[in-house]
Design an enzyme around this catalytic site. Sequence first.
Site, short mmCIF file in Angstrom:
data_model
loop_
_atom_site.label_atom_id
_atom_site.label_comp_id
_atom_site.label_asym_id
_atom_site.label_seq_id
_atom_site.Cartn_x
_atom_site.Cartn_y
_atom_site.Cartn_z
N SER A 16 -45.19 39.43 -7.55
CA SER A 16 -44.97 37.98 -7.40
C SER A 16 -45.52 37.22 -8.61
CB SER A 16 -45.56 37.46 -6.09
OG SER A 16 -46.96 37.46 -6.13
N HIS A 112 -57.24 38.27 -11.36
CA HIS A 112 -58.02 38.89 -10.27
C HIS A 112 -58.17 37.87 -9.14
CE1 HIS A 112 -60.94 41.58 -8.46
NE2 HIS A 112 -61.68 40.52 -8.22
#
Length: 218
Positions: A16, A112
Amino acid sequence: MNKRLNIGILISGRGSNLQAIIDGIERDVIAARVTVVISNEPDAYGLTRARTHGIPTRVVDHRSYRGREAFEDQLIKTLKEFQAELVVLAGFMRVLTPHFLQAFPLRVVNIHPALLPAFPGLDVQRKAADYGVRFSGCTVHFVDEGVDAGPIIAQAVVPVYPTDTGETLAERILKMEHQVYPRVIHWIATGKVRVEGRRVFVDGAKMDEHLSPIEPSF
Ligand code: GAR
């Protein structure tokens, strides 16, 4: 845009973030072009996303190589073949060693799903929810020899509620990821990012853009 930075994107799964970057490029708000998408997982859905947009894809399956160096050599070879100037990790779930990083010094970025240095590693949205922190978010950073440890380029913050599960928090963070990562890539592509030790300076970025970019402004 005239001058575009060649980027190679490494994925392991859904892709995504890859999609958000492709969309940003197609909307002409990122001065880059994706020259290749490489997955270490043959079934990664991100490969389908890339193909749909006519982007070359390669599978470099870590299980087919004798060791990390041989795996990384193939990654390096493929990235160079496609003239990648920046390596973008987008849900790439293998740790890269100094052997790889030496081939692209300060030219590898990662996203992250936590506010580093809190919650490095895996399954971090669940860990943050279980810990009971009030805020979490995402971090875009240069990759260095540590795990989730390199100089931080941008972070975005989201609230964490006591009712959150790993899944609900991951979804909230992911929305921010899709805003922050394209923006950072554009900053790098346009030469705005400068690193001094651990500090990263972004020329022309408003101070609050380093914190929690709610409204993307390129
Ligand atoms: C994203 O949440 C990304 O931050 C995370 O994996 C997800 C990939 O989603 N990355 C890491 O945990 C890296 N250690 P995507 O494939 O839909 O972009």
